[in-house]
Each structure stands twice: as structure tokens, then as C-alpha cells.
Design a protein around this motif. Structure first.
Motif, PDB file in Angstrom:
ATOM      1  N   VAL A 122       0.847  -1.492   0.020  1.00 24.18           N
ATOM      2  CA  VAL A 122      -0.107   0.081  -0.246  1.00 24.18           C
ATOM      3  C   VAL A 122       0.840   1.355  -0.032  1.00 24.18           C
ATOM      4  CG1 VAL A 122      -1.642   1.532   1.023  1.00 24.18           C
ATOM      5  CG2 VAL A 122      -1.691  -1.396   1.391  1.00 24.18           C
ATOM      6  N   PHE A 123       0.441   2.214  -0.759  1.00 22.47           N
ATOM      7  CA  PHE A 123       1.136   3.577  -0.648  1.00 22.47           C
ATOM      8  C   PHE A 123       0.256   4.635   0.120  1.00 22.47           C
ATOM      9  CE2 PHE A 123       4.139   3.875  -4.647  1.00 22.47           C
ATOM     10  CZ  PHE A 123       5.153   2.940  -4.159  1.00 22.47           C
ATOM     11  N   LEU A 124       0.660   5.236   0.974  1.00 23.30           N
ATOM     12  CA  LEU A 124      -0.163   6.202   1.792  1.00 23.30           C
ATOM     13  C   LEU A 124       0.816   7.637   1.419  1.00 23.30           C
ATOM     14  CD1 LEU A 124      -0.616   4.518   5.252  1.00 23.30           C
ATOM     15  CD2 LEU A 124      -2.160   4.499   3.046  1.00 23.30           C
ATOM     16  N   PHE A 125      -0.207   8.704   1.294  1.00 24.09           N
ATOM     17  CA  PHE A 125       0.240   9.795   0.934  1.00 24.09           C
ATOM     18  C   PHE A 125      -0.246  10.917   2.010  1.00 24.09           C
ATOM     19  CE2 PHE A 125       0.225   7.436  -3.011  1.00 24.09           C
ATOM     20  CZ  PHE A 125       1.464   7.811  -3.534  1.00 24.09           C
ATOM     21  N   PRO A 126       0.716  11.676   2.746  1.00 25.16           N
ATOM     22  CA  PRO A 126       0.229  12.704   3.628  1.00 25.16           C
ATOM     23  C   PRO A 126      -0.415  14.072   3.185  1.00 25.16           C
ATOM     24  CG  PRO A 126       2.574  12.877   3.369  1.00 25.16           C
ATOM     25  CD  PRO A 126       1.990  11.946   2.352  1.00 25.16           C
ATOM     26  N   GLY A 127      -0.929  14.736   3.943  1.00 30.60           N
ATOM     27  CA  GLY A 127      -1.581  16.020   3.688  1.00 30.60           C
ATOM     28  C   GLY A 127      -0.941  17.046   4.533  1.00 30.60           C
ATOM     29  N   GLN A 128      -1.663  18.244   4.547  1.00 31.56           N
ATOM     30  CA  GLN A 128      -1.253  19.423   5.152  1.00 31.56           C
ATOM     31  C   GLN A 128      -0.441  19.168   6.673  1.00 31.56           C
ATOM     32  OE1 GLN A 128      -3.478  22.584   3.835  1.00 31.56           O
ATOM     33  NE2 GLN A 128      -2.453  24.085   4.868  1.00 31.56           N
ATOM     34  N   GLY A 129       0.613  19.755   6.526  1.00 28.51           N
ATOM     35  CA  GLY A 129       1.412  19.465   8.109  1.00 28.51           C
ATOM     36  C   GLY A 129       2.438  18.550   7.879  1.00 28.51           C
ATOM     37  N   ALA A 130       2.924  17.990   6.627  1.00 27.45           N
ATOM     38  CA  ALA A 130       3.778  17.211   6.399  1.00 27.45           C
ATOM     39  C   ALA A 130       5.061  17.851   5.734  1.00 27.45           C
ATOM     40  CB  ALA A 130       3.546  16.015   5.562  1.00 27.45           C
ATOM     41  N   GLN A 131       5.042  19.131   5.590  1.00 30.98           N
ATOM     42  CA  GLN A 131       6.107  20.008   4.923  1.00 30.98           C
ATOM     43  C   GLN A 131       7.290  20.081   5.949  1.00 30.98           C
ATOM     44  OE1 GLN A 131       3.032  21.250   5.903  1.00 30.98           O
ATOM     45  NE2 GLN A 131       3.438  22.933   7.239  1.00 30.98           N
ATOM     46  N   PHE A 132       8.432  20.283   5.348  1.00 36.70           N
ATOM     47  CA  PHE A 132       9.645  20.557   6.192  1.00 36.70           C
ATOM     48  C   PHE A 132      10.470  21.526   5.497  1.00 36.70           C
ATOM     49  CE2 PHE A 132      10.330  16.646   3.848  1.00 36.70           C
ATOM     50  CZ  PHE A 132      11.487  16.627   3.151  1.00 36.70           C
ATOM     51  N   VAL A 133      11.572  21.985   5.963  1.00 38.23           N
ATOM     52  CA  VAL A 133      12.471  23.027   5.299  1.00 38.23           C
ATOM     53  C   VAL A 133      13.222  22.141   4.697  1.00 38.23           C
ATOM     54  CG1 VAL A 133      14.378  24.664   5.933  1.00 38.23           C
ATOM     55  CG2 VAL A 133      12.329  24.847   7.194  1.00 38.23           C
ATOM     56  N   ASN A 134      13.939  22.592   3.282  1.00 32.28           N
ATOM     57  CA  ASN A 134      14.579  21.697   2.545  1.00 32.28           C
ATOM     58  C   ASN A 134      13.781  20.490   1.745  1.00 32.28           C
ATOM     59  OD1 ASN A 134      17.113  22.633   5.015  1.00 32.28           O
ATOM     60  ND2 ASN A 134      16.910  23.498   2.941  1.00 32.28           N
ATOM     61  N   MET A 135      12.498  20.710   1.867  1.00 32.83           N
ATOM     62  CA  MET A 135      11.800  19.580   1.135  1.00 32.83           C
ATOM     63  C   MET A 135      12.176  19.463  -0.294  1.00 32.83           C
ATOM     64  SD  MET A 135       7.879  20.501   1.657  1.00 32.83           S
ATOM     65  CE  MET A 135       7.366  18.892   1.270  1.00 32.83           C
ATOM     66  N   GLY A 136      12.503  18.163  -0.640  1.00 32.32           N
ATOM     67  CA  GLY A 136      12.712  17.947  -1.956  1.00 32.32           C
ATOM     68  C   GLY A 136      13.977  18.288  -2.563  1.00 32.32           C
ATOM     69  N   GLU A 137      14.975  18.942  -2.029  1.00 29.41           N
ATOM     70  CA  GLU A 137      16.255  19.155  -2.479  1.00 29.41           C
ATOM     71  C   GLU A 137      17.198  17.887  -2.710  1.00 29.41           C
ATOM     72  OE1 GLU A 137      19.620  22.881  -1.748  1.00 29.41           O
ATOM     73  OE2 GLU A 137      18.340  22.031  -0.022  1.00 29.41           O
ATOM     74  N   GLU A 195       4.802   4.824   3.398  1.00 34.39           N
ATOM     75  CA  GLU A 195       4.460   6.377   3.570  1.00 34.39           C
ATOM     76  C   GLU A 195       5.368   7.162   2.631  1.00 34.39           C
ATOM     77  OE1 GLU A 195       3.849  10.075   6.977  1.00 34.39           O
ATOM     78  OE2 GLU A 195       4.487   8.017   7.584  1.00 34.39           O
ATOM     79  N   VAL A 196       4.585   7.824   1.693  1.00 34.65           N
ATOM     80  CA  VAL A 196       5.345   8.324   0.518  1.00 34.65           C
ATOM     81  C   VAL A 196       5.254   9.806   0.586  1.00 34.65           C
ATOM     82  CG1 VAL A 196       5.521   8.372  -1.999  1.00 34.65           C
ATOM     83  CG2 VAL A 196       4.708   6.429  -0.758  1.00 34.65           C
TER      84      VAL A 196
END
Length: 292
Positions: free
Chosen positions: A3-18, A268-269
Motif C-alpha cells: 500500500v502507498f499512503l500519501f500525507p496531507g497538510q502538516g507534512a512539509q519541512f524546510v529543504n523538502m525535495g532538495e 508512507e510516501v
């Protein structure tokens, strides 16, 4: 079954995706495409923005969507999930990764959703509160007895339900829920009364955008927030997505249904990781889960 689970608002963080951007040409091309779709450089904010900048609704929602989808497309390509679900905003990530929406269509819907929700918040001030340590039916009954708008919004996990509504209604509910024995009743630092009737203007705005967006049948079952049940029919998926803005997120019910249907490995993706896994463990400690 995976199973893939995708988070919602609140899962952001500084430098995300870099790290994704620097380690994959495929990821890099998706980030560039996202900037083009939005018409501004969101990758710059994601990689170098402050925590305050990342919590602005117009930034947060697209940022989490972009991070989740790119993570799935790059780090999850060797996995073969039989089911997917996303918490609130995360449902758009799930639908995009499962092929029901193109990356462009998914990101455009998320952009419109964020703007519509912000406008609804500007029209009517609202808030939310997390209630811990009370049975759901006790919370539901107390909410029903309050004259102002107060409704269950997120059935997150066993013993944790988030309520949503007017500022005065939420504060009244918090006091009554403490009197009823809640272990904690905490008003949250959020911009509005999400997943409540106060989001009706956003629902009306998004309904038109969703109805005009082409959806195709996803590659696997999508367990939707509004019902907690699997869906593959594009028209029903659209209806549930529209209803999602004013209806509660039935996350606990969704996780239990997935396990009942044979799910035994959860990934958790995207996002900062661990939020959805933590909820899972409180529902069923035996569940095998990890972050991608």
C-alpha cells in the motif's frame, strides 16, 4: 499486498525535495515542470524557504503534492502497490501516482484547492482542535449539542479525532470535551475550519474545476477519505473529491478497511515521514510500515 499512503497538510519541512532534485534527473524535470504549471518558482521556496513561508496554504499544498508524487515516481518505481490512499490533500497525490490524473492536472487541482480554501477562510473565520482519549461517539454527541458549527473533521487514529468549526464553537467544544474526560483537547494553529460546512464556498469553486478535469481509471484501488472504501470509477472518484472539502476524513476507517482487504505492507510516501506511520501503529501495532 503493498500500500502507498500519501500525507496531507502538516507534512512539509524546510529543504523538502532538495535531495530528490540533486540525486535524480527525472526528479529535476518534474520540479521544473511544477514551476511552469504554477507560474512561479515553488522549488526555490521548498529548498530554501523558511518554515513560516512553507506553512502558507498556497505553498504548503502544492509543495507536499509535488514532493509526494516525485518521491513515488523516483523512489517508489520498483514497488507495486495494490491499494493507495491519501490523507486529505494526499488523496490528490494518490490519484496522480495511480494514473487517474496527469501530473499537470493533479497539480493544477491542488493549486485551485489551496486558493479556494484560503478564500473560504477569509470569508468565515474558523479553526480546529485535536481531541485525545475519548471515544468517537462521545465526541460526536458533544459536537451535535453545540449551537455553532462544530463537526468531526479527521478520524486520524484510535483515540484521536480532530474537530472543526467556528472559533467560538470550537472553544466551547474543547471545554465540554475536557469536562467529559478528554485526555487532551488542543486548539490547533490552522488557518481555517477544514473539512467542515464552513468550507462550502471552496467546495463550490473546486466542484467546477474537478468537473472540467479529465480523470481516467486508476491502476489500483484508491481508498477515499469520504467513504473509507476503495474506488476505481472516475465519476465516483470526482464526486468524493468534491465532497471531501466539507466531509470528515475517515482515516481510521480507511486503514482498518485496507487491512481487512489484505494490506500487509504500508509505505508512507513523501512529506517529512512518520506521521501516517504513527497513526497506523495506534490503530494496529502489528502493521508493517516504512517511509519511502
Amino acid at each position: 499486498m503493498e500500500v502507498f499512503l500519501f500525507p496531507g497538510q502538516g507534512a512539509q519541512f524546510v529543504n523538502m525535495g532538495e535531495d530528490l532534485y540533486n540525486s535524480s534527473d527525472e526528479a529535476k524535470s518534474f520540479f521544473k515542470k511544477a514551476n511552469e504549471i504554477l507560474g512561479w518558482d515553488i522549488s526555490e521556496v521548498m529548498f530554501g524557504g523558511t518554515e513560516e513561508e512553507l506553512t502558507q496554504t498556497r505553498v504548503t499544498q502544492p509543495a507536499i503534492f509535488i514532493h509526494s508524487v516525485i518521491t513515488a515516481f523516483t523512489r517508489g518505481k520498483d514497488r507495486n502497490p495494490a491499494m493507495m490512499a491519501g490523507h486529505s490533500l494526499g488523496e490528490f497525490s494518490a490519484l496522480t501516482v495511480a494514473g487517474a490524473l496527469t501530473f499537470e492536472a493533479g497539480l493544477n487541482l491542488v493549486k485551485e484547492r489551496a486558493l479556494a480554501m484560503q478564500k473560504a477562510c477569509d470569508i468565515t473565520e474558523g479553526t480546529m482542535a485535536a481531541i485525545l482519549g475519548l471515544d468517537d461517539d462521545v465526541i460526536e454527541k458533544i459536537c451535535e449539542g453545540i449551537e455553532d458549527v462544530v463537526v468531526p473533521a479527521n478520524y486520524n487514529t484510535t483515540g484521536q479525532l480532530v474537530i472543526s468549526g467556528s472559533v467560538s464553537g470550537i472553544h466551547e467544544a474543547v471545554e465540554k470535551l475536557k469536562e467529559a474526560g478528554a485526555r487532551r483537547a488542543l486548539v490547533l494553529k490552522v488557518g481555517g475550519a477544514f473539512h467542515s460546512p464552513l468550507m462550502k464556498p471552496a467546495e463550490e469553486h473546486l466542484a467546477q474545476t474537478i468537473s472540467e478535469t479529465p480523470f481516467t481509471e486508476p491502476t489500483c484501488a484508491i481508498y477515499q477519505n469520504v467513504t473509507g472504501f476503495p474506488e476505481r470509477d472516475p465519476e465516483k472518484i470526482k464526486q468524493n473529491l468534491i465532497a471531501q472539502l466539507t466531509a470528515p476524513v475517515k482515516w481510521t476507517q480507511t486503514m482498518k478497511k485496507m487491512v481487512e482487504d489484505g494490506a500487509d505492507k504500508f509505505y508512507e510516501v513523501g512529506g517529512k515521514g512518520g506521521i501516517l506511520q504513527g497513526m497506523l501503529k495506534k490503530i494496529d501495532r502489528s502493521i508493517d510500515s516504512e517511509s519511502l
